[in-house]
Enzyme design. Structure first.
Site, PDB file in Angstrom:
ATOM      1  N   GLU A  89      10.525  -1.688   3.459  1.00 35.73           N
ATOM      2  CA  GLU A  89       9.471  -2.190   2.559  1.00 35.73           C
ATOM      3  C   GLU A  89      10.046  -1.438   1.322  1.00 35.73           C
ATOM      4  O   GLU A  89      10.431  -2.006  -0.382  1.00 35.73           O
ATOM      5  CB  GLU A  89       8.347  -1.438   2.438  1.00 35.73           C
ATOM      6  CG  GLU A  89       7.327  -1.618   3.317  1.00 35.73           C
ATOM      7  CD  GLU A  89       6.424   0.044   4.114  1.00 35.73           C
ATOM      8  OE1 GLU A  89       6.639   1.420   3.939  1.00 35.73           O
ATOM      9  OE2 GLU A  89       5.610  -0.758   4.682  1.00 35.73           O
ATOM     10  N   GLY A 131       1.010  -1.072  -0.076  1.00 34.26           N
ATOM     11  CA  GLY A 131      -0.046  -0.119  -0.141  1.00 34.26           C
ATOM     12  C   GLY A 131       1.060   1.646  -0.113  1.00 34.26           C
ATOM     13  O   GLY A 131       2.038   1.159  -0.550  1.00 34.26           O
ATOM     14  N   LYS A 138       5.648   6.641   2.175  1.00 36.83           N
ATOM     15  CA  LYS A 138       4.991   5.472   2.597  1.00 36.83           C
ATOM     16  C   LYS A 138       6.251   5.811   4.361  1.00 36.83           C
ATOM     17  O   LYS A 138       6.300   7.114   4.151  1.00 36.83           O
ATOM     18  CB  LYS A 138       5.453   4.330   1.660  1.00 36.83           C
ATOM     19  CG  LYS A 138       4.824   3.654   0.995  1.00 36.83           C
ATOM     20  CD  LYS A 138       5.153   2.462  -0.411  1.00 36.83           C
ATOM     21  CE  LYS A 138       5.653   1.223   0.779  1.00 36.83           C
ATOM     22  NZ  LYS A 138       4.270   1.075   1.518  1.00 36.83           N
TER      23      LYS A 138
HETATM   24  C1  5RP Z   1       3.393   0.611   6.081  1.00 33.34           C
HETATM   25  C2  5RP Z   1       3.017   1.822   4.848  1.00 33.34           C
HETATM   26  C3  5RP Z   1       1.862   0.852   4.326  1.00 33.34           C
HETATM   27  O1  5RP Z   1       1.779   0.899   2.824  1.00 33.34           O
HETATM   28  C4  5RP Z   1       1.117   3.084   3.890  1.00 33.34           C
HETATM   29  O2  5RP Z   1       0.882   3.113   5.291  1.00 33.34           O
HETATM   30  C5  5RP Z   1      -0.919   2.362   3.820  1.00 33.34           C
HETATM   31  O3  5RP Z   1      -0.864   1.686   5.138  1.00 33.34           O
HETATM   32  P1  5RP Z   1      -2.403   1.564   4.678  1.00 33.34           P
HETATM   33  O4  5RP Z   1      -2.588   0.389   3.777  1.00 33.34           O
HETATM   34  O5  5RP Z   1      -2.377   0.525   5.904  1.00 33.34           O
HETATM   35  O6  5RP Z   1      -3.459   2.285   4.364  1.00 33.34           O
HETATM   36  O7  5RP Z   1       3.859   2.375   4.138  1.00 33.34           O
HETATM   37  O8  5RP Z   1       4.330   1.229   6.630  1.00 33.34           O
END
Ligand code: 5RP
Length: 223
Positions: free
Chosen positions: A107, A86, A98
């Protein structure tokens, strides 16, 4: 429309995207967060059609294992066709912010190894200019104040995400008020600050494909 339904829909679109390519020896990179969790839960039904995964966080690794999906150390993996994750913000160039879940460093590492980074998001994440969402920066603990002062010189307002320790044992500074005109340039400039492990801009290596869920279904954007 309910955001959870959109997350389920975009996760399903990612499953549909990768399914024709699955092979018994394939390793899939898996991200972190609530949208990635929807993907993990749907991936469980396909677990006999690929070898295993590399996870971008301990939390995702636990969730994958709870479904009986093997999780490998990245050091033992040479090839990874897909990384699915995501984002907190994306622009039309597929540059991302992110790290809302504090997993940005792993990530970025896993994404860098994959041939294709498939970003899955609902349309609330699409912005014209990145930066409304505070930019997460992972920092070695002893450098917290020094890095914060330099981030102020770059025009940002850093806030320590107190109580949060990353899977790598570091802290997170969330940087508000950044005017992100040239995302790759800012990504490099912040990464160059001594004590910064990495920052949550994914612009030097943006997503390859963006699956974006909205009221009219899931659209696919490419660069
Ligand atoms: C985690 C991330 C996630 O991809 C980002 O925070 C999006 O999260 P969500 O799908 O809960 O909205 O970078 O470090």
């Amino acid at each position: 429309m309910d955001q959870n339904i959109l997350k389920q829909q975009v996760a399903a679109a990612a499953i549909e995207y990768i399914t024709p390519h699955l092979r018994e020896d394939m390793i899939i990179g898996v991200g972190t967060g609530s949208t990635a969790n929807c993907f993990i839960d749907q991936l469980a039904a396909l677990r006999h059609r690929f070898d295993g995964t590399v996870a971008s966080s301990e939390a995702s690794a636990e969730r994958l294992k709870s479904h009986g999906i093997p999780v490998y150390d990245l050091n033992s993996v040479k090839e990874m066709p897909f990384y699915i994750d995501g984002a907190d913000e994306t622009n039309a160039q597929l540059e991302l912010i992110k790290g809302g879940g504090a997993a940005l460093t792993r990530e970025k590492i896993v994404a860098s190894v994959a041939r294709e980074f498939i970003c899955i998001a609902d349309e609330s994440k699409l912005v014209q200019r990145l930066g409304k969402y505070p930019l997460p920066v992972e920092v070695i603990p002893m450098a917290r104040s020094a890095v914060a002062r330099t981030l102020v010189q770059l025009g940002g307002t850093p806030a320590w995400r107190e109580g949060v320790t990353t899977d790598n044992g570091n802290i997170i500074l969330d940087v508000y008020d950044l005017n992100i005109v040239d995302a790759p340039q800012l990504e490099s400039a912040i990464n160059d600050i001594p004590g910064v492990v990495t920052n949550g801009l994914f612009a030097i290596q943006p997503a390859s494909v963006l699956l974006l869920a909205g009221v009219n279904g899931v659209q696919k954007l490419t660069r």
